[in-house]
Design a protein around this motif. Structure first.
Motif, PDB file in Angstrom:
ATOM      1  N   MET A   6      27.081  22.707  18.672  1.00  0.00           N
ATOM      2  CA  MET A   6      27.005  24.160  18.892  1.00  0.00           C
ATOM      3  C   MET A   6      27.032  24.436  20.394  1.00  0.00           C
ATOM      4  SD  MET A   6      24.137  26.792  17.399  1.00  0.00           S
ATOM      5  CE  MET A   6      24.361  28.560  17.581  1.00  0.00           C
ATOM      6  N   ALA A   7      27.842  25.428  20.804  1.00  0.00           N
ATOM      7  CA  ALA A   7      27.976  25.726  22.228  1.00  0.00           C
ATOM      8  C   ALA A   7      26.668  26.260  22.791  1.00  0.00           C
ATOM      9  CB  ALA A   7      29.088  26.762  22.441  1.00  0.00           C
ATOM     10  N   GLU A   8      26.378  25.873  24.037  1.00  0.00           N
ATOM     11  CA  GLU A   8      25.154  26.334  24.667  1.00  0.00           C
ATOM     12  C   GLU A   8      25.331  27.785  25.088  1.00  0.00           C
ATOM     13  OE1 GLU A   8      21.983  24.281  27.729  1.00  0.00           O
ATOM     14  OE2 GLU A   8      23.941  23.407  27.351  1.00  0.00           O
ATOM     15  N   THR A   9      24.358  28.615  24.773  1.00  0.00           N
ATOM     16  CA  THR A   9      24.479  30.042  25.002  1.00  0.00           C
ATOM     17  C   THR A   9      23.506  30.500  26.078  1.00  0.00           C
ATOM     18  OG1 THR A   9      25.022  30.319  22.670  1.00  0.00           O
ATOM     19  CG2 THR A   9      24.465  32.303  23.887  1.00  0.00           C
ATOM     20  N   THR A  10      23.967  31.366  26.981  1.00  0.00           N
ATOM     21  CA  THR A  10      23.104  31.909  28.016  1.00  0.00           C
ATOM     22  C   THR A  10      22.409  33.146  27.485  1.00  0.00           C
ATOM     23  OG1 THR A  10      24.781  33.375  28.889  1.00  0.00           O
ATOM     24  CG2 THR A  10      24.765  31.130  29.729  1.00  0.00           C
ATOM     25  N   LEU A  11      21.518  33.710  28.306  1.00  0.00           N
ATOM     26  CA  LEU A  11      20.769  34.883  27.886  1.00  0.00           C
ATOM     27  C   LEU A  11      21.674  36.069  27.588  1.00  0.00           C
ATOM     28  CD1 LEU A  11      17.735  34.685  30.357  1.00  0.00           C
ATOM     29  CD2 LEU A  11      17.763  34.139  27.923  1.00  0.00           C
ATOM     30  N   THR A  12      22.828  36.131  28.247  1.00  0.00           N
ATOM     31  CA  THR A  12      23.729  37.267  28.014  1.00  0.00           C
ATOM     32  C   THR A  12      24.651  37.012  26.836  1.00  0.00           C
ATOM     33  OG1 THR A  12      25.379  36.341  29.515  1.00  0.00           O
ATOM     34  CG2 THR A  12      23.764  37.843  30.473  1.00  0.00           C
ATOM     35  N   THR A  53      26.923  34.630  26.684  1.00  0.00           N
ATOM     36  CA  THR A  53      28.157  33.961  27.093  1.00  0.00           C
ATOM     37  C   THR A  53      27.974  32.452  27.001  1.00  0.00           C
ATOM     38  OG1 THR A  53      28.601  35.749  28.665  1.00  0.00           O
ATOM     39  CG2 THR A  53      29.857  33.714  28.929  1.00  0.00           C
ATOM     40  N   THR A  54      28.886  31.782  26.336  1.00  0.00           N
ATOM     41  CA  THR A  54      28.793  30.328  26.235  1.00  0.00           C
ATOM     42  C   THR A  54      29.697  29.668  27.264  1.00  0.00           C
ATOM     43  OG1 THR A  54      30.606  30.108  24.653  1.00  0.00           O
ATOM     44  CG2 THR A  54      28.400  30.520  23.743  1.00  0.00           C
ATOM     45  N   VAL A  55      29.368  28.450  27.587  1.00  0.00           N
ATOM     46  CA  VAL A  55      30.206  27.667  28.496  1.00  0.00           C
ATOM     47  C   VAL A  55      31.607  27.522  27.902  1.00  0.00           C
ATOM     48  CG1 VAL A  55      30.508  25.419  29.586  1.00  0.00           C
ATOM     49  CG2 VAL A  55      28.233  26.420  29.442  1.00  0.00           C
ATOM     50  N   ALA A  56      31.672  27.300  26.607  1.00  0.00           N
ATOM     51  CA  ALA A  56      32.972  27.145  25.944  1.00  0.00           C
ATOM     52  C   ALA A  56      33.825  28.395  26.108  1.00  0.00           C
ATOM     53  CB  ALA A  56      32.774  26.837  24.464  1.00  0.00           C
ATOM     54  N   GLU A  57      33.208  29.564  26.010  1.00  0.00           N
ATOM     55  CA  GLU A  57      33.951  30.819  26.176  1.00  0.00           C
ATOM     56  C   GLU A  57      34.477  30.961  27.607  1.00  0.00           C
ATOM     57  OE1 GLU A  57      31.542  33.481  22.822  1.00  0.00           O
ATOM     58  OE2 GLU A  57      30.958  33.567  24.940  1.00  0.00           O
ATOM     59  N   VAL A  58      33.642  30.622  28.565  1.00  0.00           N
ATOM     60  CA  VAL A  58      34.068  30.711  29.968  1.00  0.00           C
ATOM     61  C   VAL A  58      35.195  29.720  30.240  1.00  0.00           C
ATOM     62  CG1 VAL A  58      33.372  30.418  32.377  1.00  0.00           C
ATOM     63  CG2 VAL A  58      31.817  31.506  30.754  1.00  0.00           C
ATOM     64  N   MET A  59      35.061  28.517  29.739  1.00  0.00           N
ATOM     65  CA  MET A  59      36.094  27.502  29.950  1.00  0.00           C
ATOM     66  C   MET A  59      37.415  27.914  29.316  1.00  0.00           C
ATOM     67  SD  MET A  59      34.633  25.336  31.888  1.00  0.00           S
ATOM     68  CE  MET A  59      35.866  24.035  31.900  1.00  0.00           C
ATOM     69  N   ALA A  60      37.335  28.548  28.157  1.00  0.00           N
ATOM     70  CA  ALA A  60      38.553  29.025  27.497  1.00  0.00           C
ATOM     71  C   ALA A  60      39.222  30.122  28.325  1.00  0.00           C
ATOM     72  CB  ALA A  60      38.220  29.549  26.099  1.00  0.00           C
ATOM     73  N   GLU A  61      38.415  31.000  28.907  1.00  0.00           N
ATOM     74  CA  GLU A  61      38.963  32.066  29.748  1.00  0.00           C
ATOM     75  C   GLU A  61      39.613  31.487  31.002  1.00  0.00           C
ATOM     76  OE1 GLU A  61      37.632  36.378  31.703  1.00  0.00           O
ATOM     77  OE2 GLU A  61      36.137  35.141  30.678  1.00  0.00           O
TER      78      GLU A  61
END
Length: 228
Positions: A1-7, A9-17
């Motif tokens: 499971m992707a690590e999720t920040t307080l907002t 946003t996951t690292v996986a989402e940022v990396m995909a962007e």
């Protein structure tokens, strides 16, 4: 499971962007300078503005070992939150020039351990790490020179800059120039060292930009100070 920040946003989402923004032409240009990423820096800054400061996410992005992700990490981190040893590890991991530059200028210079790091890094046998120490020394030369042995720094520069590896040489040269610019009592010697060593004398400089050759750099900046 992707690590999720307080907002959320996951690292996986940022990396995909970041992957979507990777431009092969930009990557080709950046790789000529040793930076292995293809993300436009303006777009990277836009992502950082949207994410705002997130220290946990910054640490997670740094841990990916991806250059674009590390640049983003340095834009959204909290510089004062890093421990001394943490920054020491990071500077040794930061081999891409842009990551190294941003780590020093955006984080290390603002960190409460900057003076300890300056002293340790300047004496490090790794020339890239040592260049970070010299960059912090240049910062002190211009902003907090009290307690610095400027004549001693000039002695080291005179003895070692000519044969130093590129990035360390560049950082030493900047320190030489800043001593000459900010400290009139050492200006003549700084100019003399620059002229005799000839470091970066023939460096290609774009129209309207100041040459990094120390005598030219010192003379031009002093002239601008007098013209104010």
């Amino acid at each position: 499971m992707a690590e999720t920040t307080l907002t959320g946003t996951t690292v996986a989402e940022v990396m995909a962007e970041l992957a979507e923004l990777d431009d092969p032409r930009a990557r080709e240009v950046n790789e000529r300078h040793g930076d292995d990423h293809g993300v436009n820096l303006g777009k990277l800054r836009a992502i950082a503005k949207r994410l705002k400061t997130q220290q946990d996410l910054a640490r997670q992005l740094w841990a990916t070992d991806d250059t674009a992700a590390r640049l983003l990490a340095l834009l959204i981190c909290r510089p004062k939150a890093f421990e001394r040893n943490e920054l020491d590890v990071m500077v040794r991991q930061a081999r891409a020039p842009k990551v190294h530059n941003w780590l020093v200028n955006y984080v290390a210079k603002k960190n409460p351990h900057s003076e300890e790091l300056r002293l340790a890094w300047s004496a490090d046998p790794d020339p890239v790490v040592a260049s970070a120490g010299w960059a912090l020394t240049s910062e002190r030369v211009t902003k907090k020179p009290g307690g610095l042995d400027l004549a001693g720094l000039l002695d080291i520069i005179e003895a070692e800059m000519k044969d130093a590896p590129d990035r360390l040489q560049w950082a030493m040269n900047e320190c030489l120039a800043q001593i000459g610019i900010a400290h009139p009592e050492h200006r003549r010697r700084a100019l003399d060292i620059g002229e005799r060593l000839g470091v970066l004398r023939d460096y290609p400089t774009s129209p309207g930009c100041t040459s990094p050759y120390a005598p030219t750099w010192i003379t031009e900046m002093v002239r601008r100070q007098h013209d104010r």
